[in-house]
Design an enzyme around this catalytic site. Structure first.
Site: not given
Length: 419
Positions: A136, A213, A216, A239, A377
């Site tokens: 991302h 990261d 997700q 999220k 993104c």
């Protein structure tokens, strides 16, 4: 993580009571353009159970006060609730210490914090920062900015056409020059689950620091930062069925202790004089100013809700939805599925050669179906895939097969209009 299962939400055989769960998400019970809402944009943000909304309301109705410095009752109640959320996060990701949990505004701010503080303090010209081909922008742009300031070099971990990182390339990309490996746990565009534990071990073998990261991953996977041995792990509350405007940056204490502060202001100081200042202890050294108190407090309600169902049951049901959707999508003439990794979460992108993804999104919205269209993104990834954008359906545990049927019917209606 120990789940306190709510037998009202999950049945004796471990399956989800979907009708009962959907009662906790009032936003799902509406019509859009005269059709029942189908919300398949969960990778962008998840909907919030009523328990989260009530936690927000309860704070403002009963406990609203600034935290940490007040000695009156409201301030003490607000501080206790705020710090209870920190403890809930610590437990949910199995951090060793609560001081390793820092509240930010989101995943993006957490990554920028590390790039700006650890990065500027530790990188020099010629050092290498490794990111994956599917990152991302929030886990690519901060490293480009850091490289521009330090003359470090950004290198890319390649992937195959299915959206799987090429494990055989690790040893040539991650070398003794690597100082930072920054990689997504789960791709927001492809749904791919990356072999993060293996990557972290490779990076540590050459003395590099790692940042994962987890934006997700956190809603689908059990996160154990100690088992992963991640140095940093960043994610966002929204999220995870919690409020927007709240992020979590996990960092190992020793590394956080050695880093300079990110922003200056109240709370992050120990002592200030006209001549100089000293800094507060962890985690407050990185939490300057009044934080997003209400939303941090409501994050605990989201974590409690997810724990009451259990990630294992959620994953199982979401995979069932993904398999059902993919089987239906494959039957559509002219479709190309984007992201077909063997190990993935409930996210499916796709394109048509003769229908623009934005046009498809507009038609689906007219049919009540909310999906995401565009580059998500991940512009470098779009270039790698040879497309300008995709349509993306992402499923959560409150979605149903009946909604997938409505989604597929809407696609056929769009095809009829455009062909």
């Amino acid at each position: 993580m120990i789940d306190t299962i709510n037998t009202d939400l999950i049945t004796a055989d471990g399956t989800l009571n979907i009708d009962r769960i959907r009662e906790d998400f009032p936003i799902l019970h509406q019509e859009v353009n005269g059709k029942p809402l189908v919300y398949f944009d969960n990778a962008a943000t998840t909907q919030k159970p009523i328990q989260v909304v009530e936690a927000l309301t309860a704070y403002y109705l009963n406990d609203n006060a600034n935290i940490h410095r007040g000695i009156h009752t409201l301030a003490e109640r607000a501080t206790a609730a705020f710090e209870a959320s920190r403890d809930a996060v610590k437990t949910s990701i199995n951090a060793k210490e609560r001081e390793e949990v820092i509240f930010t505004r989101g995943t993006t701010e957490g990554i920028n914090l590390v790039a700006s503080t650890w990065g500027l303090a530790n990188l020099k010209a010629g050092d290498e920062i490794v990111v994956s081909a599917m990152e991302h922008h929030s886990n690519m742009v901060p490293w480009h900015m850091l490289a521009q300031r330090t003359k470090a070099v950004v290198k890319i971990l390649p992937m195959n056409d299915a959206g799987e990182l090429l494990v055989e390339a690790f040893d040539t990309i991650i070398t003794s020059k690597t100082k930072m490996l920054a990689c997504t746990h789960v791709s927001n565009t492809l749904g791919s689950i990356n072999p993060i534990k293996e990557l972290i071990a490779k990076a540590h073998a050459v003395g590099a620091i790692t940042l994962i990261d987890g934006a997700q991953a956190v809603s689908h996977l059990d996160i154990d930062v100690q088992d992963l041995d991640a140095d940093f792990y960043a994610f966002s509350a929204h999220k995870l069925y919690g409020p927007t405007g709240v992020g979590i940056l996990y960092g190992k204490r020793a590394i956080l202790e050695a880093m300079p502060p990110y922003q200056g202001g109240g709370e992050m100081i120990s002592e200030v004089t006209y001549e100089s200042c000293t800094y507060n202890e962890l985690p407050y050294k990185f939490e300057a100013g009044t934080p997003n108190i209400a939303d941090v407090i409501a994050l605990k309600a989201a974590i409690d809700y997810i724990n009451s169902i259990g990630k294992a049951a959620i994953r199982s049901y979401e995979h069932e939805l993904l398999d059902y959707a993919v089987s239906k999508l494959k039957d559509i003439e002219g479709i190309r599925l984007i992201g077909t990794a063997k190990d993935k979460v409930s996210v499916q992108s796709f394109v048509f050669s003769d229908i623009h993804h934005q046009d498809l999104g507009i038609i689906l919205d007219q049919e009540g179906v909310a999906i995401r269209t565009g580059h998500h993104c991940t512009q470098p990834l779009m270039g790698r895939l040879g497309v300008t954008g995709t349509s993306r359906a992402s499923f959560a545990f409150y979605n149903t097969k009946e909604e997938i049927d409505q989604f597929i019917a809407a696609i056929y209606k769009a095809i009829k209009l455009f062909r």
